[in-house]
Design a protein around this motif. Structure first.
Motif, mmCIF file in Angstrom:
data_model
loop_
_atom_site.group_PDB
_atom_site.id
_atom_site.type_symbol
_atom_site.label_atom_id
_atom_site.label_comp_id
_atom_site.label_asym_id
_atom_site.label_seq_id
_atom_site.Cartn_x
_atom_site.Cartn_y
_atom_site.Cartn_z
ATOM 1 N N ARG A 167 0.820 -1.208 0.000
ATOM 2 C CA ARG A 167 0.000 0.000 0.000
ATOM 3 C C ARG A 167 0.855 1.260 0.000
ATOM 4 O O ARG A 167 0.536 2.239 -0.676
ATOM 5 C CB ARG A 167 -0.931 -0.001 1.209
ATOM 6 C CG ARG A 167 -1.899 1.172 1.211
ATOM 7 C CD ARG A 167 -2.831 1.146 2.390
ATOM 8 N NE ARG A 167 -3.700 2.301 2.407
ATOM 9 C CZ ARG A 167 -4.511 2.618 3.415
ATOM 10 N NH1 ARG A 167 -4.566 1.828 4.477
ATOM 11 N NH2 ARG A 167 -5.268 3.695 3.351
ATOM 12 N N GLU A 168 1.962 1.241 0.757
ATOM 13 C CA GLU A 168 2.857 2.404 0.770
ATOM 14 C C GLU A 168 3.417 2.664 -0.624
ATOM 15 O O GLU A 168 3.493 3.811 -1.075
ATOM 16 C CB GLU A 168 4.006 2.179 1.770
ATOM 17 C CG GLU A 168 3.578 2.015 3.216
ATOM 18 C CD GLU A 168 2.929 3.254 3.780
ATOM 19 O OE1 GLU A 168 3.364 4.367 3.435
ATOM 20 O OE2 GLU A 168 1.967 3.121 4.561
ATOM 21 N N ASP A 224 2.092 1.620 -3.562
ATOM 22 C CA ASP A 224 1.018 2.000 -4.482
ATOM 23 C C ASP A 224 0.606 3.453 -4.303
ATOM 24 O O ASP A 224 0.274 4.141 -5.289
ATOM 25 C CB ASP A 224 -0.197 1.082 -4.281
ATOM 26 C CG ASP A 224 0.082 -0.346 -4.717
ATOM 27 O OD1 ASP A 224 1.063 -0.548 -5.479
ATOM 28 O OD2 ASP A 224 -0.650 -1.252 -4.286
ATOM 29 N N GLN A 225 0.594 3.932 -3.065
ATOM 30 C CA GLN A 225 0.180 5.311 -2.810
ATOM 31 C C GLN A 225 1.348 6.301 -2.838
ATOM 32 O O GLN A 225 1.196 7.456 -2.466
ATOM 33 C CB GLN A 225 -0.547 5.399 -1.468
ATOM 34 C CG GLN A 225 -1.841 4.612 -1.430
ATOM 35 C CD GLN A 225 -2.724 4.994 -0.258
ATOM 36 O OE1 GLN A 225 -2.469 5.971 0.438
ATOM 37 N NE2 GLN A 225 -3.780 4.234 -0.041
ATOM 38 N N ARG A 226 2.507 5.814 -3.238
ATOM 39 C CA ARG A 226 3.699 6.664 -3.405
ATOM 40 C C ARG A 226 4.017 7.422 -2.117
ATOM 41 O O ARG A 226 4.286 8.620 -2.131
ATOM 42 C CB ARG A 226 3.483 7.638 -4.560
ATOM 43 C CG ARG A 226 3.141 6.953 -5.882
ATOM 44 C CD ARG A 226 2.780 7.948 -6.955
ATOM 45 N NE ARG A 226 3.941 8.746 -7.324
ATOM 46 C CZ ARG A 226 3.890 9.807 -8.146
ATOM 47 N NH1 ARG A 226 2.720 10.189 -8.637
ATOM 48 N NH2 ARG A 226 4.978 10.469 -8.452
ATOM 49 N N ARG A 227 4.023 6.691 -1.030
ATOM 50 C CA ARG A 227 4.304 7.310 0.270
ATOM 51 C C ARG A 227 5.726 7.050 0.737
ATOM 52 O O ARG A 227 6.053 7.282 1.902
ATOM 53 C CB ARG A 227 3.319 6.780 1.315
ATOM 54 C CG ARG A 227 1.887 7.199 1.095
ATOM 55 C CD ARG A 227 1.692 8.703 1.177
ATOM 56 N NE ARG A 227 1.765 9.189 2.527
ATOM 57 C CZ ARG A 227 0.717 9.369 3.314
ATOM 58 N NH1 ARG A 227 -0.493 9.114 2.851
ATOM 59 N NH2 ARG A 227 0.856 9.822 4.532
ATOM 60 N N SER A 274 -0.367 17.498 0.985
ATOM 61 C CA SER A 274 0.010 16.094 0.883
ATOM 62 C C SER A 274 1.372 15.914 1.520
ATOM 63 O O SER A 274 2.155 16.869 1.655
ATOM 64 C CB SER A 274 0.044 15.627 -0.571
ATOM 65 O OG SER A 274 1.127 16.220 -1.260
ATOM 66 N N ARG A 280 3.861 14.359 0.253
ATOM 67 C CA ARG A 280 4.915 14.586 -0.741
ATOM 68 C C ARG A 280 5.278 16.064 -0.805
ATOM 69 O O ARG A 280 6.461 16.414 -0.868
ATOM 70 C CB ARG A 280 4.457 14.083 -2.110
ATOM 71 C CG ARG A 280 4.350 12.576 -2.231
ATOM 72 C CD ARG A 280 3.805 12.178 -3.590
ATOM 73 N NE ARG A 280 4.666 12.634 -4.662
ATOM 74 C CZ ARG A 280 5.735 11.979 -5.108
ATOM 75 N NH1 ARG A 280 6.084 10.822 -4.552
ATOM 76 N NH2 ARG A 280 6.464 12.452 -6.109
ATOM 77 N N ALA A 286 0.818 5.583 5.082
ATOM 78 C CA ALA A 286 -0.610 5.602 4.788
ATOM 79 C C ALA A 286 -1.295 4.340 5.263
ATOM 80 O O ALA A 286 -2.520 4.306 5.373
ATOM 81 C CB ALA A 286 -0.824 5.772 3.282
ATOM 82 N N SER A 287 -0.534 3.294 5.541
ATOM 83 C CA SER A 287 -1.086 2.000 5.936
ATOM 84 C C SER A 287 -1.016 1.837 7.444
ATOM 85 O O SER A 287 -0.580 2.735 8.177
ATOM 86 C CB SER A 287 -0.314 0.873 5.251
ATOM 87 O OG SER A 287 1.020 0.828 5.735
#
Length: 752
Positions: A37-38, A40-43, A370, A372, A548-549
């Motif tokens: 998830r990290e 995929d969400q570009r975290r 965000s 980022r 994010a996860s």
């Protein structure tokens, strides 16, 4: 029999492993799902900012000596060469990129230190000073000046500071750009008043200041020796305009309301009195008068709203032009102009970078808030000023924004809004959403910044939530819009009614602050805790906000451990002034008492570090003190004898009888005292503190013996002899809020 027991043991081990396997598989699957998830969400990008900051911290806290710039750059290039071979290994690639970021942060710190290298005054000197005023801050009496030095006494260029900060008490008509000549008493920027305390010398170095002091006698204004360059003229003109607007705002309002209103617009806080500062701090809203994130966001928001509203009035513009992007562009220009006019302070510059990144995201159709964008702003700010990572301003501002972004879904207050309801219900829902959102935002920001605030300032304002909730609405809806309108009306000389109306809102803010400050225990002083506890709490905050996860819950462990360490700090039994002028000793009641004559500001810092809310003037001498013309002695309850020798004639007797000898002179060879803190020891170790443990007295010093740093005057004293005390523990001085030659605590510099 033995074989049967071995078989049984092996069977039990197999069953235990089999029972553990589902648990391990469950944990592994949970971690892989979180990692996916990290990605995929570009975290993962925000962690590069963390690595960049860690590289800077390693430079400032781990190096001894002067590392070469080539070393981190070459290492970063070698790591970068391996990245094409790691594309199939995301974890390895991520760690490699983090290593590159850390090395680049290390290199940025080296560049920053080398770029600011300059002479630092070696000792207190009174001589004739000739120089040009770069900046002037008016005070209730006199002013404080930043002077670019042309000459100071007989010091040559290799020993003469390039810039100094001086104050004077008499009201003299001076302005930025004036070339002055006067007698000045200058001294090196002071080091930490206690181990782990704020090192003003380091802060002054990164501000380009090589000495601090005061002007005495007559100040002569001379014609310039040569025409100043364009940048110097521009800076002097901007500072002169800031002072003129400050006087105009104060004249329109008068009193402390005018001083606070002027500080909100121009960033000039010198006219705010100590009592007003204390009231604002007790209410937890001192950050309002420090030009930083709150002001930048409100100024940008006002400009953004005005431009967008004006364009939306014309239907053709609203239908055919990207009015949101146009408004964002105007807001970027407006907030940059505001930052320049407000003095381009360090905190304001970081807030400007963050605001520009957020507005720039609107221009490229990206979410403004965000992680980022926050990480990008942090990298830019740290690349410009790597030393900022050590200060409360950077730490608190970015921690607050990270906490707000992480909790954005929880604090929006959308549950109270009812679009399908009637006008009254919608209005009530909007009001409840605004109130709940304000309270939740303030609570999240305070929780995120609490570790850094308590570490640097040793104070807690339990009613800060109430103070912010009641005053920020005035600031957002009345004060800042009036400030923007007043600046627009100022060139037309139509601004006086605007400043008067702004002053009414400021008076309301001060009234609310005074009411809150009147509550019992509006300010708690807590004992200072160590950098280790802060590091753990900061690591926990980062791990709780960036992911994010559900991997974020890993951050609870370091956060809880850090809070536990902060709740049980090490408390010292003796504090010793870095000059050997005095000390503070814990008495039978458990509180600190005076030995000798420590400077009042230094004593205030010792009291705060001990969690003592008393002021220096309320602290009495130790009850067991015996003093004469040659010094003082104290006999503790455990039989230890402490001597403070102010005259060399007292040294033979004190060396023979004292267990701990403190003196600003050199102890004679063969001194029999068990622990000696004399001139040589204090020169090499700085301010020191002693803790009585089961194994005996343990000394903690502000710096390591023999430590060389570019912001410290090189010590010419010989290394401590074996008879002198040896520091068993050492800690580096950390920067904090004070910013003055006669230091004042300015926690507003750490505005959220």
């Amino acid at each position: 029999m033995a074989r049967a027991q071995g078989v049984a043991a092996a069977a039990r081990a197999f069953r235990l492993r089999a029972a553990r396997r589902p648990v391990l598989d469950l944990v592994g699957n949970w971690f892989r799902a979180g990692w996916t998830r990290e990605v995929d969400q570009r975290r993962l990008f925000p962690w590069l900012a963390v690595a960049f900051g860690l590289g800077i911290l390693v430079y400032f806290t781990g190096t001894r000596g002067a590392p070469t710039l080539a070393a981190p750059l070459i290492a970063a290039a070698l790591l970068a060469a391996t990245t094409p071979f790691l594309r199939a290994r995301p974890l390895g690639l991520g760690l490699t990129l983090a290593g590159i970021a850390a090395l680049l942060g290390f290199a940025a710190a080296i560049i920053r230190v080398e770029r600011l290298a300059g002479p630092i005054l070696a000792r207190t000197t009174i001589a004739s000073l000739v120089g040009t005023i770069e900046a002037l801050d008016e005070r209730e009496e006199g002013a404080r000046l930043i002077v670019r030095v042309e000459s100071f006494g007989v010091l040559g260029p290799e020993m003469r500071p390039a810039r100094v900060r001086v104050s004077y008490r008499k009201a003299v008509a001076l302005k930025p750009g004036d070339r002055i000549a006067a007698t000045a008493r200058l001294l090196p920027p002071p080091e930490a008043a206690r181990p782990g305390g704020y090192d003003f010398g380091r802060d002054a170095y990164f501000r380009g200041i090589g000495a601090v002091g005061s002007l005495v006698g007559k100040i002569e204004v001379r014609p310039p020796a040569q025409a100043p360059d364009r940048s110097a003229r521009l800076e002097a003109a901007i500072d002169d305009a800031r002072n003129a607007l400050t006087r105009r705002i104060t004249d329109a309002n008068g009193g402390q309301a005018g001083a606070v209103a002027a500080a909100l617009v121009t960033g000039k806080r010198g006219l705010i009195g100590p009592e007003t500062n204390d009231v604002l701090r007790a209410a937890g809203i001192y950050h309002v008068v420090s030009i930083s994130g709150l002001h930048m966001v409100l100024a940008a928001g006002v400009v953004f709203w005005l431009v967008r509203a004006l364009l939306a009035v014309v239907p053709w513009f609203a239908l055919h032009w990207p009015i949101k992007k146009i408004a964002a562009a105007f807001a970027m220009v407006g907030v940059m102009a505001y930052c320049v006019f407000s003095g381009w302070d360090i905190a304001a510059e970081r807030a400007l970078i963050m605001t520009l990144v957020m507005l720039g995201a609107i221009l490229v159709d990206r979410p403004a808030l965000s992680m980022r964008n926050l990480a990008l702003a942090a990298i830019i700010a740290l690349a410009r000023e790597p030393d900022g990572v050590l200060g409360p301003s950077f730490q608190m501002s970015f921690a607050a924004v990270a906490g707000l972004i992480a909790c954005a879904r929880l604090i929006g207050g959308n549950a109270f809004r009812r679009d399908g309801s009637g006008p009254l219900a919608r209005a009530l829902g909007w009001l409840l959403a605004a109130v709940v959102g304000t309270l939740a935002t303030t609570l999240v920001a305070q929780m995120a910044t609490a570790p850094f605030a308590t570490y640097h300032f040793q104070t807690v304002q339990p009613f800060g939530l109430v103070g912010n909730a009641l005053t920020l609405s005035l600031v957002s809806l009345a004060v800042m819009p009036a400030a923007v309108l007043g600046i627009l009306a100022y060139p037309f000389a139509l601004d006086q009614p605007v400043w008067w109306a702004m002053g009414l809102a400021v008076r309301g803010m001060l009234t609310i602050s005074g009411w809150i400050a009147g509550f019992g225990h509006a300010t708690y002083v807590v004992p200072a805790f160590g950098a280790g506890a802060l590091t753990l709490m900061a690591a926990g905050l980062v791990m709780l906000t960036l992911p994010a996860s559900s991997l974020r819950w890993f951050g609870l462990l370091p956060a809880v451990i850090g809070i536990g360490l902060a709740a049980h700090p090490v408390r010292h039994d003796i504090y010793v002034d870095r000059e050997g002028a005095g000390a503070a000793i814990r008495d039978a009641s458990g509180r600190l008492a005076i030995l000798g004559r420590p400077p009042p500001f230094v004593l205030d810092q010792w009291l705060k570090a001990d969690g003592d809310s008393r002021k220096a003037g309320a602290v009495a001498a130790h009850s067991a003190t015996r003093c004469d013309r040659l010094g003082c002695t104290v006999s503790l309850a455990d039989g230890r004898r402490i001597a403070l020798a102010t005259d060399k004639r007292a040294l033979p007797e004190d060396c023979a009888r004292a267990d701990i000898l403190i003196t600003r002179r050199d102890a004679p060879p063969g001194c029999a005292a068990a622990m000696i803190l004399d001139r040589g020891f204090l020169r090499s170790h700085g301010a020191s503190a002693i803790r009585f443990g089961p194994e005996g007295p343990i000394i903690t010093s502000a710096r390591r013996p023999g430590e060389a740093a570019p912001w410290r005057v090189p010590t010419t004293e010989p290394a401590p002899t074996p008879q002198r005390a040896t520091a068993i523990e050492t800690s580096r001085a950390e920067p904090g809020p004070e910013d003055t030659d006669v230091p004042e605590v300015e926690p507003g510099d750490a505005a959220q």
